[in-house]
Design a protein around this motif. Sequence first.
Motif, PDB file in Angstrom:
ATOM      1  N   ALA A  39     -14.969  11.846   3.531  1.00 39.51           N
ATOM      2  CA  ALA A  39     -14.142  12.802   4.274  1.00 39.51           C
ATOM      3  C   ALA A  39     -12.822  12.154   4.689  1.00 39.51           C
ATOM      4  O   ALA A  39     -11.768  12.805   4.644  1.00 39.51           O
ATOM      5  CB  ALA A  39     -14.908  13.290   5.508  1.00 39.51           C
ATOM      6  N   PHE A  40     -12.863  10.879   5.098  1.00 37.61           N
ATOM      7  CA  PHE A  40     -11.638  10.168   5.459  1.00 37.61           C
ATOM      8  C   PHE A  40     -10.696  10.056   4.261  1.00 37.61           C
ATOM      9  O   PHE A  40      -9.491  10.349   4.364  1.00 37.61           O
ATOM     10  CB  PHE A  40     -11.990   8.761   5.975  1.00 37.61           C
ATOM     11  N   VAL A  41     -11.223   9.660   3.118  1.00 33.32           N
ATOM     12  CA  VAL A  41     -10.388   9.505   1.919  1.00 33.32           C
ATOM     13  C   VAL A  41      -9.730  10.831   1.551  1.00 33.32           C
ATOM     14  O   VAL A  41      -8.537  10.880   1.213  1.00 33.32           O
ATOM     15  CB  VAL A  41     -11.231   8.966   0.748  1.00 33.32           C
ATOM     16  N   LYS A  42     -10.480  11.919   1.654  1.00 37.91           N
ATOM     17  CA  LYS A  42      -9.935  13.236   1.330  1.00 37.91           C
ATOM     18  C   LYS A  42      -8.937  13.699   2.385  1.00 37.91           C
ATOM     19  O   LYS A  42      -7.914  14.311   2.057  1.00 37.91           O
ATOM     20  CB  LYS A  42     -11.077  14.249   1.200  1.00 37.91           C
ATOM     21  N   ASP A  43      -9.212  13.382   3.633  1.00 38.33           N
ATOM     22  CA  ASP A  43      -8.351  13.831   4.725  1.00 38.33           C
ATOM     23  C   ASP A  43      -6.962  13.218   4.628  1.00 38.33           C
ATOM     24  O   ASP A  43      -5.947  13.910   4.801  1.00 38.33           O
ATOM     25  CB  ASP A  43      -8.990  13.477   6.067  1.00 38.33           C
ATOM     26  N   VAL A  44      -6.894  11.908   4.362  1.00 39.66           N
ATOM     27  CA  VAL A  44      -5.587  11.232   4.295  1.00 39.66           C
ATOM     28  C   VAL A  44      -5.025  11.198   2.883  1.00 39.66           C
ATOM     29  O   VAL A  44      -3.921  10.707   2.656  1.00 39.66           O
ATOM     30  CB  VAL A  44      -5.680   9.795   4.861  1.00 39.66           C
ATOM     31  N   ARG A  45      -5.792  11.717   1.913  1.00 33.13           N
ATOM     32  CA  ARG A  45      -5.380  11.701   0.501  1.00 33.13           C
ATOM     33  C   ARG A  45      -4.966  10.276   0.099  1.00 33.13           C
ATOM     34  O   ARG A  45      -3.843  10.021  -0.320  1.00 33.13           O
ATOM     35  CB  ARG A  45      -4.244  12.698   0.250  1.00 33.13           C
ATOM     36  N   LEU A  46      -5.915   9.378   0.235  1.00 37.17           N
ATOM     37  CA  LEU A  46      -5.668   7.961   0.007  1.00 37.17           C
ATOM     38  C   LEU A  46      -5.123   7.707  -1.395  1.00 37.17           C
ATOM     39  O   LEU A  46      -5.682   8.181  -2.387  1.00 37.17           O
ATOM     40  CB  LEU A  46      -6.971   7.173   0.199  1.00 37.17           C
ATOM     41  N   THR A  47      -4.030   6.957  -1.467  1.00 40.63           N
ATOM     42  CA  THR A  47      -3.428   6.648  -2.765  1.00 40.63           C
ATOM     43  C   THR A  47      -4.112   5.429  -3.384  1.00 40.63           C
ATOM     44  O   THR A  47      -4.773   4.645  -2.702  1.00 40.63           O
ATOM     45  CB  THR A  47      -1.936   6.344  -2.627  1.00 40.63           C
ATOM     46  N   GLN A  48      -3.919   5.264  -4.677  1.00 41.90           N
ATOM     47  CA  GLN A  48      -4.473   4.104  -5.366  1.00 41.90           C
ATOM     48  C   GLN A  48      -3.916   2.809  -4.781  1.00 41.90           C
ATOM     49  O   GLN A  48      -4.645   1.837  -4.586  1.00 41.90           O
ATOM     50  CB  GLN A  48      -4.133   4.174  -6.863  1.00 41.90           C
ATOM     51  N   GLN A  49      -2.627   2.810  -4.469  1.00 43.94           N
ATOM     52  CA  GLN A  49      -2.004   1.618  -3.891  1.00 43.94           C
ATOM     53  C   GLN A  49      -2.588   1.295  -2.524  1.00 43.94           C
ATOM     54  O   GLN A  49      -2.836   0.129  -2.200  1.00 43.94           O
ATOM     55  CB  GLN A  49      -0.485   1.825  -3.785  1.00 43.94           C
ATOM     56  N   GLU A  50      -2.828   2.321  -1.709  1.00 42.32           N
ATOM     57  CA  GLU A  50      -3.412   2.103  -0.389  1.00 42.32           C
ATOM     58  C   GLU A  50      -4.846   1.594  -0.496  1.00 42.32           C
ATOM     59  O   GLU A  50      -5.273   0.727   0.276  1.00 42.32           O
ATOM     60  CB  GLU A  50      -3.359   3.406   0.420  1.00 42.32           C
ATOM     61  N   TRP A  51      -5.580   2.121  -1.460  1.00 44.80           N
ATOM     62  CA  TRP A  51      -6.940   1.654  -1.687  1.00 44.80           C
ATOM     63  C   TRP A  51      -6.948   0.177  -2.079  1.00 44.80           C
ATOM     64  O   TRP A  51      -7.742  -0.614  -1.556  1.00 44.80           O
ATOM     65  CB  TRP A  51      -7.597   2.500  -2.777  1.00 44.80           C
ATOM     66  N   GLU A  52      -6.040  -0.204  -2.965  1.00 45.15           N
ATOM     67  CA  GLU A  52      -5.953  -1.605  -3.391  1.00 45.15           C
ATOM     68  C   GLU A  52      -5.552  -2.508  -2.218  1.00 45.15           C
ATOM     69  O   GLU A  52      -6.063  -3.635  -2.080  1.00 45.15           O
ATOM     70  CB  GLU A  52      -4.949  -1.742  -4.539  1.00 45.15           C
ATOM     71  N   PHE A  53      -4.666  -2.022  -1.364  1.00 46.40           N
ATOM     72  CA  PHE A  53      -4.262  -2.797  -0.182  1.00 46.40           C
ATOM     73  C   PHE A  53      -5.462  -2.990   0.747  1.00 46.40           C
ATOM     74  O   PHE A  53      -5.660  -4.082   1.301  1.00 46.40           O
ATOM     75  CB  PHE A  53      -3.133  -2.090   0.557  1.00 46.40           C
ATOM     76  N   ALA A  54      -6.248  -1.937   0.928  1.00 45.48           N
ATOM     77  CA  ALA A  54      -7.421  -2.022   1.796  1.00 45.48           C
ATOM     78  C   ALA A  54      -8.435  -3.030   1.258  1.00 45.48           C
ATOM     79  O   ALA A  54      -9.018  -3.819   2.026  1.00 45.48           O
ATOM     80  CB  ALA A  54      -8.075  -0.650   1.939  1.00 45.48           C
TER      81      ALA A  54
END
Length: 279
Positions: A39-54
């Motif tokens: 739900a968090f990933v969908k809510d903020v529409r996480l980008t590929q770059q943000e996922w890699e940073f995380a």
Amino acid sequence: MSQYFNEAGSVEAVNSRMGPDVTPRLKEVMTSLVAHLHAFVKDVRLTQQEWEFAIDFLTRTGQICSEERQEFILLSDTLGVSMLVDAINNRRPPAATENTVMGPFHVAGAPAREMGARISFDGKGESCLFEGRVVDLRGNPVTGACIDVWSDNADGFYDVQQPGIQPEWNNRGVFTTGEDGRYSFVGIKPVSYPIPHDGPVGMMLDALGRGPYRPAHMHFMVMAEGFQKVVTHTFVGDDTYIARDAVFGVKQTLVAPFERVDGGETIWRSRFDFVLTPV
């Protein structure tokens, strides 16, 4: 339901893969974790770059951990998770003393000291008499309560952070109450200090415009037979960081009076009563 993954059915796709022999508690926790994480990933529409940073952030958090430093606990602390877990697991009646995080600097085996003894031995800081009572919910004194105390020194460091510099067991001691439930000891008025902020957590705090400081506090762990253990702090109310504690440890009921003493044996006096809850 489709057996294949898709955006709309992502939670069901993952949770449906759990085996039949998973323990009920593990199933409950992981089912909820997956649901909230997706739900968090969908809510903020996480980008590929943000996922890699995380992923990189969590990797570096693990890499900086050592026997002396636990960056993941620091991350939990600064996100308020440690305090939330503590609050959920230590619900007490309104009159009882509240818990707060223990912190990483407690050391088992601190020496037992005579009531009223001094615990500060490095000659630094402004002396402070800490005193009060340990009582039950009805105000009756608790006999034989063990009070384990510890604090930083006037430079903002605990003795275990400065081996060979501070005296052993500096600003630490264990006291036991008598029939009147009273305790007293002489330490120093504690000072504020920063949590370690040279790693990923410090970088996160900087990015969020938050500081790394903890307001000045004295640690207490109070134990007595037949009562719940209390792990808590008392805080200096006029500290600059009292409303900006980096780990959210301050509770209003734990702000203690620190009164300046004129012509006394100590410069300060702080009185605080601990109210214990039956087991």
